[in-house]
Structure formats: C-alpha cells, structure tokens
Design an enzyme around this catalytic site. Structure first.
Site, PDB file in Angstrom:
ATOM      1  N   LYS A 266      46.672 -35.557  22.824  1.00 56.47           N
ATOM      2  CA  LYS A 266      47.403 -36.660  22.177  1.00 56.47           C
ATOM      3  C   LYS A 266      46.678 -37.994  22.331  1.00 56.47           C
ATOM      4  O   LYS A 266      45.944 -38.198  23.305  1.00 56.47           O
ATOM      5  CB  LYS A 266      48.830 -36.743  22.732  1.00 56.47           C
TER       6      LYS A 266
ATOM      7  N   LYS B   2      48.386 -42.727  42.950  1.00 57.30           N
ATOM      8  CA  LYS B   2      47.989 -44.133  43.124  1.00 57.30           C
ATOM      9  C   LYS B   2      47.139 -44.332  44.383  1.00 57.30           C
ATOM     10  O   LYS B   2      46.230 -45.156  44.409  1.00 57.30           O
ATOM     11  CB  LYS B   2      49.233 -45.046  43.213  1.00 57.30           C
TER      12      LYS B   2
ATOM     13  N   LYS C 204      45.637 -44.129  25.718  1.00 61.58           N
ATOM     14  CA  LYS C 204      44.626 -45.085  26.184  1.00 61.58           C
ATOM     15  C   LYS C 204      43.854 -44.528  27.373  1.00 61.58           C
ATOM     16  O   LYS C 204      42.716 -44.904  27.599  1.00 61.58           O
ATOM     17  CB  LYS C 204      45.229 -46.456  26.481  1.00 61.58           C
TER      18      LYS C 204
HETATM   19  P1  ADP Z   1      49.300 -43.913  26.758  1.00 62.41           P
HETATM   20  O1  ADP Z   1      49.260 -42.413  26.778  1.00 62.41           O
HETATM   21  O2  ADP Z   1      48.380 -44.480  25.752  1.00 62.41           O
HETATM   22  O3  ADP Z   1      49.137 -44.525  28.130  1.00 62.41           O
HETATM   23  P2  ADP Z   1      52.016 -44.537  27.179  1.00 62.41           P
HETATM   24  O4  ADP Z   1      52.097 -43.444  28.184  1.00 62.41           O
HETATM   25  O5  ADP Z   1      51.995 -45.954  27.646  1.00 62.41           O
HETATM   26  O6  ADP Z   1      50.744 -44.281  26.259  1.00 62.41           O
HETATM   27  O7  ADP Z   1      53.197 -44.312  26.139  1.00 62.41           O
HETATM   28  C1  ADP Z   1      54.198 -45.229  25.835  1.00 62.41           C
HETATM   29  C2  ADP Z   1      55.160 -44.573  24.854  1.00 62.41           C
HETATM   30  O8  ADP Z   1      54.487 -44.132  23.667  1.00 62.41           O
HETATM   31  C3  ADP Z   1      55.837 -43.333  25.412  1.00 62.41           C
HETATM   32  O9  ADP Z   1      57.177 -43.353  24.966  1.00 62.41           O
HETATM   33  C4  ADP Z   1      55.092 -42.180  24.795  1.00 62.41           C
HETATM   34  O10 ADP Z   1      55.896 -41.027  24.651  1.00 62.41           O
HETATM   35  C5  ADP Z   1      54.687 -42.731  23.442  1.00 62.41           C
HETATM   36  N1  ADP Z   1      53.396 -42.142  23.053  1.00 62.41           N
HETATM   37  C6  ADP Z   1      52.205 -42.392  23.645  1.00 62.41           C
HETATM   38  N2  ADP Z   1      51.213 -41.715  23.048  1.00 62.41           N
HETATM   39  C7  ADP Z   1      51.786 -40.998  22.052  1.00 62.41           C
HETATM   40  C8  ADP Z   1      51.290 -40.086  21.061  1.00 62.41           C
HETATM   41  N3  ADP Z   1      49.983 -39.819  20.986  1.00 62.41           N
HETATM   42  N4  ADP Z   1      52.151 -39.557  20.172  1.00 62.41           N
HETATM   43  C9  ADP Z   1      53.474 -39.840  20.241  1.00 62.41           C
HETATM   44  N5  ADP Z   1      54.012 -40.687  21.134  1.00 62.41           N
HETATM   45  C10 ADP Z   1      53.199 -41.259  22.035  1.00 62.41           C
END
Ligand code: ADP
Ligand code: TRP
Length: 333
Positions: A194, A111, A197
C-alpha cells in the site's frame, strides 16, 4: 447513535492513500455516528518537534481534513491540546497503568529501537494517553489499523481496571470500528504494497507536490519489462498502476489500456503519461482547497473553535465524573 473517536497524527503531508482512506472512513462515519476526530498534537511531542514545525503540521492537517470534506458541523474536529481535560485525565489514568504492560507494548519496543536517543516517558505511556482520548468521550468504536489494535486492547484493559478498582461500570469497552463498505487500499508506486510514506518518497503521490514532481514519480513507478505475448498476467507494479488508474481515470481510458495490455501492445511510457495527467487533474482541485484553507486563518479558527467546544463539553463531563469517582472532593465550593 454510536460514538466514534479517531486520532490523526500530524506528521507528513496528505498522499493519495490517506485521501481515499479518509474519504471512505471519516466522511462516511460523520454521516452515521457521533464522531470525535482530533489532531494528536500532544502525542507528537514524543518526537520533540520544533514549536514552529508543530504548529505548521497541525495547521496542514486541519486544512487537509477540511478540504477533504470533514465537516465541523457534522462531527467534532478538534486539536487534542485544546482539550485540557485530556492532560488531567492522563495524569490520573497513569496511576493505574503498570510498567510491565507498558514495556511490553509493541509500539514502545519498536520506538526503543528506532529512537534510541530519545526513549522518554511519554513514549512509554503513549497507550495511556491514547486510552484517555478514547475514554474521555466514552467511545463505542475506534477505527484502527493493525498497528493500533494493541493500543485499543490496552484501552479496554485500563477501562476495566478503573471500573474494577472503583467498583463500578463507569467506562464501557470501546470496540474496533469495522468499516462494512469496501475499503480502498491505494497501492504505492514502488511495488511495496500500500502507498505509505514509510516506503519512501518515491512511493507516494503527495497533494502538496509540484505537478512536475508528481509526473516524475509516476514515470519512474516500478513496472516490468512488458508483456511478450497476449493475455499475460500483470506484475505487481503494473497492477498497482492500473489500480491507481481505476481511481482517477475515466472508464473508456481504463478499457483502452486494458485492451492494449491484453493484446501485448501496451507501452508503459504512454500508460504512465496518461495516469500522470489524470492524477494531476484529480489532485488539482483538492490541492487548491487545501491551500485555500491554509491561507484562511478565519476559517481554520472557526473550525478549531467549534471542534474544541464540542470536545471540551464531552471531556469535561468525563473529567468531573472521574474526579468524583476517584474521591476528590472540593472543600471550598
Ligand atoms: P502512512 O502509511 O503513509 O504513514 P498513515 O499510517 O499516517 O499513512 O495513515 C493515515 C490514514 O490514512 C489511516 O487512516 C490509513 O488507514 C489511511 N491510509 C494510509 N495509506 C493508505 C492507503 N495506501 N490506502 C488507503 N488508506 C490509507
Ligand atoms: N496512535 C494513533 C496513531 O498512531 C493516533 C491516536 C492517538 C489515536 N489517540 C488516538 C487513534 C485515539 C484513535 C483513537 O495512528
């Protein structure tokens, strides 16, 4: 029954990856454990959201989780700021957290780099607040991704330090929840691993987006130049598309396109069109439910109230016990 605590950051809108992540973890856990799932709106103040954005983000996330099937009767689904005991416990726990260890946290260091102009004390003590979220409910398990493992480790450190300081075994050590079932990782559209965002807008299929936007993103998904001979291995981008197809299309459609690929007759334009239509069919009813909840303030109010009652009961009990252990005694009651 084991207790599970999980915090959800109210940032960004639900994408296909989040959906399968939540359906495979939250929906399963709420059947098997005593769960506390909360929207971490106090944590999100570290980025200084405008008040109206903060509220609409929390509302969005609440509506999304209800739409996905997180059931307020089966778990405590609540909003962090509805539980005042968390803020009070955070004050007390901060006294036992040392500057050195907080500065060494990977997320804090990250951060400092990413938001140079806003290195506030809340960022520094973020792990303390997270520890309180967990310890307030005496969680046995916390489902954590790699990025949160260090925070869970710090939670254990704070719990043990508290116990040691007051010569008791009041807090137990929360452990990482390991999902024994097969974890589905939804790949993104830009062949960067994966769906996330943080990989950019083109990577994610977002429930709240217009059909046309979703179609366009899928048509632009990263692939390759196409197989030149039968039986060729799939490139990462192509495999990702097939993985997404596996989640949303029916078996015969998948078999049809696998066959076309095997025989090197596949046309990626057709594959993408098919995936787009199947994704839209999958997304539509969930999107409808999210919008339904967003417009049903009564349903949101009931859900948030039930969750707050359960979470307050549990956190207030901890707060009273902690106050007693610390040595706060009331003179006038
Ligand atoms: P991002 O990677 O888009 O920022 P987050 O980290 O906010 O997503 O993820 C929020 C929740 O969604 C977590 O529990 C995470 O394990 C799940 N999650 C995020 N992306 C995936 C994915 N591509 N496949 C499976 N689960 C996911
Ligand atoms: N820090 C977590 C994240 O960024 C969110 C969170 C806050 C959390 N408090 C928590 C997760 C307590 C688990 C338990 O994703």
């Amino acid at each position: 029954m084991s207790r599970v605590v999980s915090g959800i950051r109210p940032t960004g809108k639900l994408h296909l990856g989040n959906y399968f992540g939540a359906v495979n973890s939250f929906l399963k856990m709420q059947e098997e454990h005593e769960c506390f799932f909360f929207i971490a709106d106090i944590h999100s103040l570290t980025t200084h959201p405008a008040p109206s954005d903060l509220h609409s983000n929390v509302k969005q996330v609440l509506a999304e989780h209800l739409a996905m099937g997180v059931d307020p009767e089966k778990c405590a689904l609540f909003i962090q700021s509805d539980v005042k005991a968390i803020a009070e416990l955070y004050t007390y726990m901060n006294m036992n957290a040392y500057l050195g260890e907080l500065e060494r946290s990977t997320s804090f260091k990250e951060k400092i780099r990413s938001q140079k102009d806003n290195v506030n004390a809340g960022l520094l003590t973020y792990p303390v607040l997270m520890a309180v979220d967990i310890l307030a409910h005496h969680a046995d398990f916390v489902p954590v991704g790699k990025d949160q493992q260090q925070h869970l480790e710090m939670t254990r450190t704070f719990a043990n330090r508290f116990n040691h300081m007051y010569g008791n075994t009041y807090f137990n050590e929360p452990k990482a929840y390991s999902n024994t079932g097969k974890l589905i990782k939804v790949p993104g559209l830009t062949a960067q691993g994966k769906m996330s965002k943080s990989s950019g807008d083109a990577d994610t299929i977002v429930f709240d987006e217009e059909d046309q936007v979703i179609r366009k993103k899928i048509m632009r998904a990263v692939t390759d130049n196409g197989p030149t001979e039968p039986g060729m291995l799939k490139s990462e981008g192509l495999q990702n598309l097939f993985d997404i197809m596996n989640l949303v299309s029916d078996k015969s459609t998948i078999a049809h396109f696998e066959e076309l690929h095997q025989t090197a007759q596949i046309r990626y334009g057709d594959l993408k069109k098919q995936i787009a239509e199947d994704v839209l069919k999958f997304v539509a009813p969930i999107r409808e439910k999210i919008n339904h909840y967003k417009n049903d303030s009564k349903a949101l109010a009931i859900a948030a109230k039930i969750g707050a009652e359960k979470a307050n009961e549990s956190a207030n009990k901890t707060l009273q016990e902690v106050r007693g252990i610390i040595g706060f005694k009331n003179f006038y009651k």
